[in-house]
Design a protein around this motif. Structure first.
Motif, PDB file in Angstrom:
ATOM      1  N   LEU A 108       0.838  -1.201   0.000  1.00  0.00           N
ATOM      2  CA  LEU A 108       0.000   0.000   0.000  1.00  0.00           C
ATOM      3  C   LEU A 108       0.873   1.251   0.000  1.00  0.00           C
ATOM      4  O   LEU A 108       1.884   1.324   0.706  1.00  0.00           O
ATOM      5  N   ALA A 109       0.492   2.234  -0.765  1.00  0.00           N
ATOM      6  CA  ALA A 109       1.263   3.463  -0.875  1.00  0.00           C
ATOM      7  C   ALA A 109       1.315   4.218   0.453  1.00  0.00           C
ATOM      8  O   ALA A 109       2.269   4.947   0.719  1.00  0.00           O
ATOM      9  N   THR A 110       0.321   4.049   1.308  1.00  0.00           N
ATOM     10  CA  THR A 110       0.284   4.755   2.590  1.00  0.00           C
ATOM     11  C   THR A 110       1.001   3.998   3.708  1.00  0.00           C
ATOM     12  O   THR A 110       1.057   4.481   4.835  1.00  0.00           O
ATOM     13  N   SER A 111       1.567   2.845   3.407  1.00  0.00           N
ATOM     14  CA  SER A 111       2.246   2.041   4.418  1.00  0.00           C
ATOM     15  C   SER A 111       3.545   2.708   4.850  1.00  0.00           C
ATOM     16  O   SER A 111       4.302   3.206   4.015  1.00  0.00           O
ATOM     17  N   PRO A 112       3.848   2.712   6.160  1.00  0.00           N
ATOM     18  CA  PRO A 112       5.110   3.297   6.625  1.00  0.00           C
ATOM     19  C   PRO A 112       6.300   2.359   6.407  1.00  0.00           C
ATOM     20  O   PRO A 112       7.434   2.751   6.583  1.00  0.00           O
ATOM     21  N   PHE A 113       6.037   1.114   6.017  1.00  0.00           N
ATOM     22  CA  PHE A 113       7.091   0.127   5.832  1.00  0.00           C
ATOM     23  C   PHE A 113       7.479   0.032   4.358  1.00  0.00           C
ATOM     24  O   PHE A 113       6.623   0.117   3.481  1.00  0.00           O
ATOM     25  N   PRO A 114       8.766  -0.158   4.071  1.00  0.00           N
ATOM     26  CA  PRO A 114       9.180  -0.287   2.668  1.00  0.00           C
ATOM     27  C   PRO A 114       8.710  -1.633   2.105  1.00  0.00           C
ATOM     28  O   PRO A 114       8.540  -2.594   2.849  1.00  0.00           O
ATOM     29  N   PRO A 115       8.505  -1.715   0.789  1.00  0.00           N
ATOM     30  CA  PRO A 115       8.089  -2.989   0.199  1.00  0.00           C
ATOM     31  C   PRO A 115       9.216  -4.006   0.275  1.00  0.00           C
ATOM     32  O   PRO A 115      10.401  -3.644   0.299  1.00  0.00           O
ATOM     33  N   LYS A 116       8.864  -5.290   0.321  1.00  0.00           N
ATOM     34  CA  LYS A 116       9.873  -6.345   0.344  1.00  0.00           C
ATOM     35  C   LYS A 116      10.514  -6.439  -1.040  1.00  0.00           C
ATOM     36  O   LYS A 116       9.821  -6.374  -2.052  1.00  0.00           O
ATOM     37  N   PRO A 117      11.836  -6.576  -1.081  1.00  0.00           N
ATOM     38  CA  PRO A 117      12.500  -6.670  -2.387  1.00  0.00           C
ATOM     39  C   PRO A 117      12.194  -8.011  -3.047  1.00  0.00           C
ATOM     40  O   PRO A 117      11.944  -9.010  -2.371  1.00  0.00           O
ATOM     41  N   ASP A 118      12.218  -8.024  -4.385  1.00  0.00           N
ATOM     42  CA  ASP A 118      12.014  -9.257  -5.125  1.00  0.00           C
ATOM     43  C   ASP A 118      13.221 -10.177  -4.923  1.00  0.00           C
ATOM     44  O   ASP A 118      14.364  -9.710  -4.863  1.00  0.00           O
ATOM     45  N   VAL A 119      12.976 -11.475  -4.858  1.00  0.00           N
ATOM     46  CA  VAL A 119      14.043 -12.451  -4.688  1.00  0.00           C
ATOM     47  C   VAL A 119      14.734 -12.646  -6.041  1.00  0.00           C
ATOM     48  O   VAL A 119      14.088 -12.904  -7.044  1.00  0.00           O
ATOM     49  N   VAL A 120      16.056 -12.495  -6.039  1.00  0.00           N
ATOM     50  CA  VAL A 120      16.832 -12.689  -7.256  1.00  0.00           C
ATOM     51  C   VAL A 120      17.376 -14.115  -7.230  1.00  0.00           C
ATOM     52  O   VAL A 120      18.097 -14.492  -6.309  1.00  0.00           O
ATOM     53  N   ILE A 121      16.996 -14.911  -8.235  1.00  0.00           N
ATOM     54  CA  ILE A 121      17.435 -16.300  -8.299  1.00  0.00           C
ATOM     55  C   ILE A 121      18.634 -16.381  -9.235  1.00  0.00           C
ATOM     56  O   ILE A 121      18.565 -15.977 -10.396  1.00  0.00           O
ATOM     57  N   THR A 122      19.738 -16.911  -8.722  1.00  0.00           N
ATOM     58  CA  THR A 122      20.960 -17.034  -9.492  1.00  0.00           C
ATOM     59  C   THR A 122      20.798 -18.113 -10.557  1.00  0.00           C
ATOM     60  O   THR A 122      20.218 -19.159 -10.301  1.00  0.00           O
ATOM     61  N   GLN A 123      21.328 -17.859 -11.739  1.00  0.00           N
ATOM     62  CA  GLN A 123      21.289 -18.821 -12.835  1.00  0.00           C
ATOM     63  C   GLN A 123      22.633 -19.535 -12.921  1.00  0.00           C
ATOM     64  O   GLN A 123      23.683 -18.900 -12.826  1.00  0.00           O
ATOM     65  N   PHE A 124      22.602 -20.855 -13.083  1.00  0.00           N
ATOM     66  CA  PHE A 124      23.814 -21.649 -13.215  1.00  0.00           C
ATOM     67  C   PHE A 124      23.823 -22.342 -14.571  1.00  0.00           C
ATOM     68  O   PHE A 124      22.774 -22.619 -15.137  1.00  0.00           O
ATOM     69  N   ALA A 125      25.011 -22.617 -15.090  1.00  0.00           N
ATOM     70  CA  ALA A 125      25.173 -23.324 -16.362  1.00  0.00           C
ATOM     71  C   ALA A 125      26.031 -24.563 -16.120  1.00  0.00           C
ATOM     72  O   ALA A 125      26.778 -24.632 -15.132  1.00  0.00           O
ATOM     73  N   VAL A 126      25.916 -25.533 -17.008  1.00  0.00           N
ATOM     74  CA  VAL A 126      26.711 -26.753 -16.892  1.00  0.00           C
ATOM     75  C   VAL A 126      28.188 -26.375 -16.960  1.00  0.00           C
ATOM     76  O   VAL A 126      28.614 -25.602 -17.813  1.00  0.00           O
ATOM     77  N   GLY A 127      28.970 -26.904 -16.015  1.00  0.00           N
ATOM     78  CA  GLY A 127      30.397 -26.617 -15.956  1.00  0.00           C
ATOM     79  C   GLY A 127      30.772 -25.541 -14.964  1.00  0.00           C
ATOM     80  O   GLY A 127      31.954 -25.351 -14.683  1.00  0.00           O
ATOM     81  N   ASP A 128      29.790 -24.819 -14.408  1.00  0.00           N
ATOM     82  CA  ASP A 128      30.088 -23.780 -13.413  1.00  0.00           C
ATOM     83  C   ASP A 128      30.632 -24.414 -12.142  1.00  0.00           C
ATOM     84  O   ASP A 128      30.137 -25.438 -11.678  1.00  0.00           O
ATOM     85  N   LYS A 129      31.642 -23.789 -11.565  1.00  0.00           N
ATOM     86  CA  LYS A 129      32.180 -24.230 -10.289  1.00  0.00           C
ATOM     87  C   LYS A 129      31.428 -23.487  -9.187  1.00  0.00           C
ATOM     88  O   LYS A 129      31.285 -22.260  -9.255  1.00  0.00           O
ATOM     89  N   VAL A 130      30.918 -24.228  -8.194  1.00  0.00           N
ATOM     90  CA  VAL A 130      30.095 -23.637  -7.144  1.00  0.00           C
ATOM     91  C   VAL A 130      30.582 -24.064  -5.767  1.00  0.00           C
ATOM     92  O   VAL A 130      31.320 -25.036  -5.631  1.00  0.00           O
ATOM     93  N   CYS A 131      30.154 -23.327  -4.767  1.00  0.00           N
ATOM     94  CA  CYS A 131      30.438 -23.657  -3.377  1.00  0.00           C
ATOM     95  C   CYS A 131      29.113 -23.705  -2.627  1.00  0.00           C
ATOM     96  O   CYS A 131      28.319 -22.779  -2.697  1.00  0.00           O
ATOM     97  N   HIS A 132      28.863 -24.821  -1.921  1.00  0.00           N
ATOM     98  CA  HIS A 132      27.635 -25.014  -1.159  1.00  0.00           C
ATOM     99  C   HIS A 132      27.996 -25.020   0.319  1.00  0.00           C
ATOM    100  O   HIS A 132      29.045 -25.548   0.708  1.00  0.00           O
ATOM    101  N   ASP A 133      27.149 -24.437   1.163  1.00  0.00           N
ATOM    102  CA  ASP A 133      27.418 -24.354   2.601  1.00  0.00           C
ATOM    103  C   ASP A 133      27.567 -25.722   3.255  1.00  0.00           C
ATOM    104  O   ASP A 133      28.376 -25.892   4.165  1.00  0.00           O
ATOM    105  N   SER A 134      26.803 -26.722   2.817  1.00  0.00           N
ATOM    106  CA  SER A 134      26.836 -28.040   3.449  1.00  0.00           C
ATOM    107  C   SER A 134      27.760 -29.033   2.744  1.00  0.00           C
ATOM    108  O   SER A 134      28.399 -29.846   3.398  1.00  0.00           O
ATOM    109  N   TYR A 135      27.829 -28.975   1.404  1.00  0.00           N
ATOM    110  CA  TYR A 135      28.554 -29.993   0.637  1.00  0.00           C
ATOM    111  C   TYR A 135      29.941 -29.562   0.201  1.00  0.00           C
ATOM    112  O   TYR A 135      30.751 -30.392  -0.186  1.00  0.00           O
TER     113      TYR A 135
END
Length: 73
Positions: free
Chosen positions: A12-39
């Motif tokens: 709502l435009a009259t809300s004193p709270f800022p809107p929640k930001p949109d979630v940005v989903i990262t895109q991965f491609a075959v062969g990308d090197k990644v780091c996972h918190d658990s694995y």
């Protein structure tokens, strides 16, 4: 059986709270090197619509979106 995603609440435009930001989903491609918190460090071996398959040398894991615990290296 799949359940529909909950509807996003309208900011709502009259809300004193800022809107929640949109979630940005990262895109991965075959062969990308990644780091996972658990694995640890691995390499992407397959890409699907809402998931990726990653080879972590000790095991192969299918990680579903959003990839909050995984990042590019």
């Amino acid at each position: 059986m799949t359940t529909p995603a909950p509807a996003r609440r309208r900011h709502l435009a009259t809300s004193p709270f800022p809107p929640k930001p949109d979630v940005v989903i990262t895109q991965f491609a075959v062969g990308d090197k990644v780091c996972h918190d658990s694995y640890g460090v691995g390499r992407v071996t397959g890409v699907e619509a809402h998931a990726v398959t990653v080879d972590f040398s000790s095991r192969t894991v299918r990680v579903v979106s959003p990839f909050s615990k995984m990042e590019h290296l």
